[in-house]
Scaffold this active site. Sequence first.
Site, short mmCIF file in Angstrom:
data_model
loop_
_atom_site.label_atom_id
_atom_site.label_comp_id
_atom_site.label_asym_id
_atom_site.label_seq_id
_atom_site.Cartn_x
_atom_site.Cartn_y
_atom_site.Cartn_z
N ASP A 89 -64.76 -3.26 106.84
CA ASP A 89 -64.68 -4.19 107.97
C ASP A 89 -63.96 -5.44 107.46
OD1 ASP A 89 -65.03 -6.09 109.90
OD2 ASP A 89 -67.19 -5.80 110.14
N TYR A 113 -55.42 -0.93 135.33
CA TYR A 113 -56.45 -0.07 134.74
C TYR A 113 -55.78 1.04 133.97
CZ TYR A 113 -61.38 -0.83 135.11
OH TYR A 113 -62.65 -1.28 134.86
N GLU A 139 -57.59 3.44 131.53
CA GLU A 139 -58.51 4.23 130.70
C GLU A 139 -57.78 5.42 130.13
OE1 GLU A 139 -61.83 5.13 133.22
OE2 GLU A 139 -62.82 3.21 132.80
N THR A 177 -61.16 -7.63 113.41
CA THR A 177 -60.87 -8.45 114.58
C THR A 177 -59.39 -8.81 114.52
OG1 THR A 177 -61.35 -10.48 113.38
CG2 THR A 177 -63.17 -9.51 114.60
N ARG A 184 -58.33 -12.87 120.96
CA ARG A 184 -59.66 -12.34 120.67
C ARG A 184 -59.65 -10.84 120.94
NH1 ARG A 184 -62.25 -16.69 119.58
NH2 ARG A 184 -63.96 -15.42 118.84
N LYS A 196 -59.02 -13.72 113.86
CA LYS A 196 -59.38 -14.58 112.72
C LYS A 196 -58.11 -14.84 111.91
CE LYS A 196 -64.17 -13.07 113.06
NZ LYS A 196 -65.32 -12.41 112.44
C1 LIG Z 1 -66.42 -11.75 113.01
C2 LIG Z 1 -66.89 -10.47 112.45
C3 LIG Z 1 -67.22 -9.38 113.28
C4 LIG Z 1 -67.43 -9.51 114.77
O1 LIG Z 1 -66.42 -9.90 115.53
P1 LIG Z 1 -66.68 -10.38 117.05
O2 LIG Z 1 -65.30 -10.34 117.59
O3 LIG Z 1 -67.28 -11.74 116.95
O4 LIG Z 1 -67.58 -9.40 117.70
C5 LIG Z 1 -67.52 -8.17 112.68
N1 LIG Z 1 -67.53 -8.04 111.35
C6 LIG Z 1 -67.28 -9.07 110.52
C7 LIG Z 1 -67.31 -8.84 109.05
C8 LIG Z 1 -66.96 -10.31 111.04
O5 LIG Z 1 -66.75 -11.32 110.21
#
Ligand SMILES: *Cc1c(COP(=O)(O)O)cnc(C)c1O
Length: 415
Positions: free
Chosen positions: A200, A54, A56, A226, A235, A229
């Site tokens: 994002d 843990y 935090e 993220t 993840r 990807k």
């Molecule tokens: C995939 C994605 C997310 C969310 O990611 P998660 O890990 O699935 O919550 C947020 N913004 C964009 C633009 C994405 O393509």
Amino acid sequence: MLNYVNLEKQDPELMKIIKAEEERQKNELEFIASENYVSKAVLEAMGTVLTNKYSEGYPGHRYYGGNQIIDDVENVAINRVKKIFGAEHVNVQPLSGSPANAAVYFAFLKPGDKVMGLKLDHGGHLSHGHPVNFSGMLYNFVQYEVDEKTGVIDMEKVREIARREKPKMIVAGYSAYSREIEWEKFKEIADEIGAYTFADIAHTAGLIAGGQMNNPVPLFDVVSTTTHKTLRGPRGAMIMCKKKFAKQVDKAVFPGMQGGPHDHITAAKAVAFGEVLQDDFKEYAKVVIENAKVMASEFMENGYRVVSDGTDNHLLVVDMTSKGISGKDAEIVLEKIGVSVSRSTIPNDSNPPMNPSGVRFGTPAATSRGMKSAEIKEIVRLIDLAIQNKDSEKELVIIKQKVMDICNMFPVPSL
Ligand SMILES: *Cc1c(COP(=O)(O)O)cnc(C)c1O
């Protein structure tokens, strides 16, 4: 393959299920734009005792004892991100992309504040203001669109909406948009009305990191991504921001949104960032884009409409209308030949999101298996053949075997 001796002995039921998924990944082609295959090293880091801790708080300021070593893990991850993206401040604790975005809004906005984001059916993400998502419920989102004819974001329209609506924040960066993003113009427009800039880059972070697409980090106030990807990590997610926003961003993640960070995942993120810093990652990012461009032109040659007539990144949205099949049915047909894709809306789709007109294809995973343009061309040929023979189970079985042959020549990196 990783060694699962203990799992195998203790829980054969679950082991069997996991093995089945390994087989599926081995024997199927992955063209879901948001998926990828991690390396063995990343996989190993996720299976460590760091999960027991843990922690935090942040390095040097934890609410639990015994965190000196975890501090090292987190600092390595942070420093690698700074090096990759030129970020002033980094928070590697967000558990996934949507919670990261929730933390960003929480850091910069109050409920009810106005935000501008791209419409979902035009390529945006649920967390960019869709009514069923927390973002659309808590904040007052106004949406911009892609141009109906070109499929590209018209920055003059964005400027017009921004001037009229005066949002407190503008969001750029998408889930199903295949063109380069004009970060400078977004910044210019935001500056004109005194709005925060939020990028994002969940989908394209790996391509930016590999030097193949423009980087918003030096320009924008705050950037989320993220890590699973195109970045090819575990993840999870992270937030990068200007130094002056460091405190509010950190506070929004913890204690604002989350409790303890997942330290084993932080370690795996660090390992993935280490891989991104290697020279061959640039080549990977380059081939991902080359493969997507080949895929787009092959589809167009076979009479499919591709939104925006091509791609600058790793994904393309193909309109299935001219082939007399919906996106959902195309997804089902392709599943039968062992090709995984995701149905997708096309801009101004007349069909509902559960049964939209398009299919989104992405090349990050296939490229991680080592596939190049020759394989991509063959795969598009097989996909087209499957769509043409959608009602013939016999033909589909024959095509599935051909897909399997390609899979056997290009093993999944960790399997
Ligand atoms: C995939 C994605 C997310 C969310 O990611 P998660 O890990 O699935 O919550 C947020 N913004 C964009 C633009 C994405 O393509």
